[in-house]
Design a protein around this motif. Structure first.
Motif, short mmCIF file in Angstrom:
data_model
loop_
_atom_site.label_atom_id
_atom_site.label_comp_id
_atom_site.label_asym_id
_atom_site.label_seq_id
_atom_site.Cartn_x
_atom_site.Cartn_y
_atom_site.Cartn_z
N LEU A 43 4.55 73.76 67.88
CA LEU A 43 5.09 74.86 68.67
C LEU A 43 4.00 75.87 69.05
O LEU A 43 4.05 76.47 70.12
CB LEU A 43 6.20 75.56 67.90
CG LEU A 43 7.49 74.75 67.70
CD1 LEU A 43 8.37 75.37 66.63
CD2 LEU A 43 8.25 74.63 69.01
N GLY A 44 3.06 76.10 68.15
CA GLY A 44 1.92 76.94 68.47
C GLY A 44 2.18 78.42 68.46
O GLY A 44 1.30 79.20 68.82
N SER A 45 3.36 78.85 68.02
CA SER A 45 3.70 80.28 68.04
C SER A 45 4.63 80.60 66.88
O SER A 45 5.66 79.94 66.72
CB SER A 45 4.37 80.63 69.36
OG SER A 45 5.08 81.85 69.27
N PRO A 46 4.33 81.62 66.07
CA PRO A 46 5.25 82.02 65.01
C PRO A 46 6.63 82.40 65.54
O PRO A 46 7.64 82.13 64.89
CB PRO A 46 4.55 83.23 64.37
CG PRO A 46 3.10 83.00 64.65
CD PRO A 46 3.05 82.37 66.01
N LEU A 47 6.68 83.02 66.72
CA LEU A 47 7.98 83.40 67.30
C LEU A 47 8.82 82.17 67.61
O LEU A 47 10.01 82.13 67.28
CB LEU A 47 7.77 84.22 68.56
CG LEU A 47 9.06 84.60 69.32
CD1 LEU A 47 9.96 85.46 68.44
CD2 LEU A 47 8.75 85.27 70.63
N LEU A 48 8.21 81.16 68.23
CA LEU A 48 8.97 79.94 68.53
C LEU A 48 9.44 79.26 67.25
O LEU A 48 10.56 78.74 67.19
CB LEU A 48 8.10 78.98 69.35
CG LEU A 48 7.94 79.30 70.84
CD1 LEU A 48 7.02 78.27 71.49
CD2 LEU A 48 9.30 79.33 71.54
N LEU A 49 8.58 79.24 66.24
CA LEU A 49 8.98 78.64 64.96
C LEU A 49 10.18 79.37 64.38
O LEU A 49 11.15 78.75 63.92
CB LEU A 49 7.81 78.69 63.98
CG LEU A 49 8.05 78.09 62.59
CD1 LEU A 49 8.38 76.61 62.68
CD2 LEU A 49 6.85 78.33 61.69
N TYR A 249 13.48 78.38 53.91
CA TYR A 249 12.65 77.87 55.00
C TYR A 249 11.97 79.00 55.76
O TYR A 249 10.80 78.88 56.16
CB TYR A 249 13.48 77.00 55.94
CG TYR A 249 13.51 75.56 55.50
CD1 TYR A 249 12.41 74.73 55.68
CD2 TYR A 249 14.63 75.02 54.87
CE1 TYR A 249 12.42 73.41 55.26
CE2 TYR A 249 14.65 73.71 54.45
CZ TYR A 249 13.54 72.90 54.65
OH TYR A 249 13.55 71.61 54.21
N LEU A 250 12.66 80.11 55.98
CA LEU A 250 12.04 81.24 56.68
C LEU A 250 10.91 81.84 55.85
O LEU A 250 9.81 82.12 56.37
CB LEU A 250 13.09 82.30 57.01
CG LEU A 250 14.12 81.93 58.09
CD1 LEU A 250 15.14 83.05 58.25
CD2 LEU A 250 13.44 81.66 59.42
N LEU A 251 11.16 82.05 54.56
CA LEU A 251 10.14 82.66 53.71
C LEU A 251 8.95 81.74 53.49
O LEU A 251 7.79 82.18 53.51
CB LEU A 251 10.76 83.06 52.36
CG LEU A 251 11.74 84.24 52.41
CD1 LEU A 251 12.43 84.42 51.06
CD2 LEU A 251 11.01 85.52 52.82
N ILE A 252 9.22 80.45 53.25
CA ILE A 252 8.13 79.50 53.04
C ILE A 252 7.28 79.38 54.31
O ILE A 252 6.05 79.34 54.26
CB ILE A 252 8.68 78.13 52.61
CG1 ILE A 252 9.14 78.20 51.15
CG2 ILE A 252 7.64 77.04 52.78
CD1 ILE A 252 8.01 78.34 50.14
N SER A 253 7.95 79.33 55.47
CA SER A 253 7.19 79.24 56.73
C SER A 253 6.32 80.47 56.92
O SER A 253 5.15 80.37 57.33
CB SER A 253 8.16 79.07 57.91
OG SER A 253 8.89 77.87 57.82
N ALA A 254 6.88 81.65 56.63
CA ALA A 254 6.10 82.89 56.75
C ALA A 254 4.93 82.88 55.78
O ALA A 254 3.82 83.29 56.14
CB ALA A 254 7.01 84.09 56.50
N ALA A 255 5.17 82.41 54.55
CA ALA A 255 4.08 82.35 53.57
C ALA A 255 2.98 81.40 54.02
O ALA A 255 1.79 81.70 53.91
CB ALA A 255 4.64 81.92 52.21
#
Length: 448
Positions: A43-49, A249-255
């Protein structure tokens, strides 16, 4: 587990912790460390993720509301098989049962067992011959645990999944307090990084990957016949479990992205070692491998408990060999169904066919999920929840969209899977008990 002498049905002795463990068990398994990194790179973007995760979380929560209602109305073991049978009749339900119990779940179990091998190699100093045998050991181990009693297997499953959640939240906390996580790594938050995929394929692939990652929350419906106070327990398990999965999933992705910016992500497997090395130094790969193995064990524990209940429910209704409707006289578990599932998983493993099984069947599995939710529009007593009919409509629409994305991406395996599912029609006559009286499934309550 003791059995009621007046019934061939198992007793209700699973509590809220076990039900939530089934919801979170398969959803948070091997993919928790692999999928977010692959999605972020594509995706290349934290917002899209973030947006992709939120769309799938919305879908899962809508599905959780639907399955909570269905589990309340039909509190029997078997999950989607029971719902489809009540809504669309035995032939449709049998096709689902054939696909899931005989084809799909053995493939999923084998895939999880094989997926654990690279991480076992990081933890255990054993030779390649022993490592190659470990998937067999894992399948037999969890099959044996489920054979020895629902209370025992439920307790072990609850413990492993609670441990898994503690470890994952601890990883997020350590990333935050250790100074390895930096918000600057998430910036620019909305801009796509160079080298990311074209926008439409990236979003389509991200949505499908996120759906697979969340996949499995619906398995709690399969143990509804063994849950205490299902009217209260199952809605809490579905909704609470999906909320926990979303948070993880949100927290792990952010980490992940705050420790390793998107530009540094390479391959999925290498990412585990990268992330571990940043957080824990030279021992990082081994520590992260232990975390992955605990997640895999939690997923296998949930799967091996839930999956045999479909075969058991089919046999109970007369649609499968009656031997699989029997409970063990001492342990009270559907022993023959558990042995069948374990044997099929071992066969798929030894044939090396689990990748093909999953690629063929997943398209049909998504459609069956949507079809099961649509049963709410066919129940005798109207649904009166505040979320109805928006939740089932959203769940069905997003499920169909995901199925279409799968079909567009790789049509031939999807169509081959449909053919495999339809093979259940002639097999139904072979499996069914010739003169079995198929009981009518009625709604127990008017719902929530």
């Amino acid at each position: 587990m003791p059995i009621d002498s007046n019934s061939s049905r198992p007793q209700r002795q699973l509590g809220l912790a076990a039900a939530i463990a089934v919801v979170t068990g398969e959803s948070i398994a091997l993919g928790i460390f692999l999928t977010p990194a692959a999605m972020a790179r594509s995706l290349g973007s934290p917002l899209l993720l973030l947006l992709v995760w939120l769309v799938i979380a919305l879908m899962a929560m809508c599905g959780a509301l639907c399955y909570s209602e269905l589990a309340i109305r039909f509190p029997e073991s078997g999950g989607e098989y029971v719902y489809l049978r009540a809504g669309y009749g035995e032939p449709v339900a049998f096709l689902y049962g054939w696909m899931s119990s005989i084809v799909m779940y053995p493939g999923v179990a084998a895939a999880l067992a094989v997926g654990s091998v690279p991480y076992l190699a990081q933890v255990l100093p054993i030779g390649s011959a022993w490592l190659s045998a470990m998937p067999v050991v894992l399948l037999c181990l969890f099959g044996g645990i489920n054979l020895l009693g629902t209370r025992l297997s439920g307790s072990i499953m609850s413990f492993v999944n609670i441990l898994k959640l503690v470890i994952l939240f601890a990883l997020v906390g350590w990333a935050a307090v250790s100074g390895h996580a930096h918000l600057s790594n998430l910036m620019p938050f909305t801009v796509r990084r160079p080298g990311s995929e074209a926008i439409f394929p990236a979003i389509a692939g991200g949505v499908v990957s996120a759906f697979f990652s969340f996949g499995g929350w619906w398995e709690a419906s399969k143990i509804a016949g063994e849950v205490r106070n299902p009217r209260r327990t199952l809605p809490l398990a579905f909704i609470g479990g999906v909320a926990v999965v979303t948070a993880v999933y949100l927290l792990i992705s952010a980490a992940f992205l705050s420790v390793l910016p998107i530009e540094r992500l390479t391959s999925n497997t290498a990412f585990v070692a990268q992330f571990g090395q940043v957080l824990f130094g030279s021992l990082g790969a081994r520590i992260l491998s232990i975390c992955v193995l605990i997640c895999v064990c939690g997923g296998m524990a949930a799967l091996t408990m839930a999956a045999p209940r479909v075969c058991y429910a089919m046999a109970q209704s007369g649609a499968f060999f009656p031997a699989f409707a029997k409970l063990h006289p001492r342990w009270g578990t559907p022993a023959n169904a558990i042995l069948l599932q374990t044997g099929l998983s071992l066969a798929v493993l030894l044939l090396g066919a689990f990748d093909r099984v999953l690629s063929y069947i997943i398209f049909s599995a998504v459609l069956f999920l949507a079809l099961a939710a649509s049963t709410l529009f066919r129940v005798q007593t109207p649904v009166r929840g505040w979320w109805y009919p928006i939740a089932p409509i959203l769940f069905i629409v997003i499920s169909v969209m995901i199925a279409l994305l799968i079909l567009m991406h790789d049509p031939w395996p999807a169509l081959a899977g449909v053919a495999i599912v339809l093979c259940g029609l002639p097999l139904r006559r072979l499996f069914a008990t010739p003169h079995a009286a198929t009981p009518h499934i009625s709604e127990v309550t008017e719902g929530s």
